[in-house]
Enzyme design. Structure first.
Site, short mmCIF file in Angstrom:
data_model
loop_
_atom_site.label_atom_id
_atom_site.label_comp_id
_atom_site.label_asym_id
_atom_site.label_seq_id
_atom_site.Cartn_x
_atom_site.Cartn_y
_atom_site.Cartn_z
N HIS A 55 46.36 58.68 -17.51
CA HIS A 55 46.63 57.79 -18.65
C HIS A 55 48.03 58.03 -19.20
CE1 HIS A 55 46.05 55.44 -22.22
NE2 HIS A 55 45.95 56.48 -23.03
N HIS A 157 49.62 64.18 -26.28
CA HIS A 157 49.10 63.98 -24.93
C HIS A 157 49.81 64.89 -23.93
CE1 HIS A 157 47.33 60.23 -26.54
NE2 HIS A 157 46.55 60.23 -25.47
#
Length: 213
Positions: A55, A157
């Protein structure tokens, strides 16, 4: 058992710009068909969901390449609060030096969203690195993302990528007391994807057999 998944309703708000969640009616018994069916359409990041490393990294693992057992085992639920929009590393100050492999952060999100919570609390990358130093390899949050809505660099992230920490977002922790539990989180078994909705539950700590880390 405590269900910590968000219920997906026709009005469930997804991340701005993502495909909306919807179930299109198919066959209907009331119309003479033998069964009721529906067609499901949604983003891979709807409600309670996991982010596969792909992702946020072109070379990251796709969902089917992530071992399922990393989503199952001992966890700790901790209530935290943001400072300037981010949960700081200091939120872990009162916790043990060694934590379970899974850390779930209750930032104060309600059990149900009627509209997308744009002002949600994100995670300071320093918190992710500190959690990893204490043994955490999966971090979960009741917010829709570990990074702020407007972030383009996705620092949290990438801190997870750097520390080999998996991401679980959109949890429903509204009625969950702080403490240790056994987590069972089962993402949909989708291939070649960047994430997937998941059903997540908490069991009393020690329910799972020893060896389920």
């Amino acid at each position: 058992m405590i269900d910590i998944s968000r219920q997906l309703t026709p009005s469930h708000p997804n991340w701005p710009g993502d495909a909306p969640f919807r179930v299109k009616p198919g066959a209907r018994i009331a119309q003479g068909d033998s069964v009721n069916t529906g067609e499901l359409c949604t983003s891979t990041h709807t409600g309670t969901h996991v982010d596969a490393p792909w992702h946020y990294s072109e070379t990251g693992a796709r969902l089917e390449e992530v071992e399922l057992n990393r989503y199952v085992g001992r966890c700790r639920v901790v209530t935290v609060r943001a400072e300037g929009g981010l949960i700081p590393a200091a939120a872990l100050a009162g916790l043990p030096k060694r934590l379970p492999p899974r850390l779930l952060l209750h930032t104060g999100q309600p059990a149900h969203w009627t509209e997308f919570p744009e002002d949600f609390a994100a995670l300071d990358p320093a918190l992710i690195r500190e959690a990893a130093r204490r043994g955490v390899r999966l971090i979960g949050t009741d917010s829709p993302s570990v990074d702020p809505l407007t972030s383009k660099t996705l620092d949290a992230h990438h801190a997870c990528l750097e520390t080999d920490t998996l991401i679980l977002e959109g949890l429903n922790l509204a009625e969950v007391p702080d403490g240790e539990y056994d987590l069972v989180c089962l993402p949909l078994p989708l291939a070649e994807v960047d994430g997937a909705p998941a059903r997540a539950i908490l069991l009393p700590a020690g329910t799972l057999p020893e060896g389920e880390g």
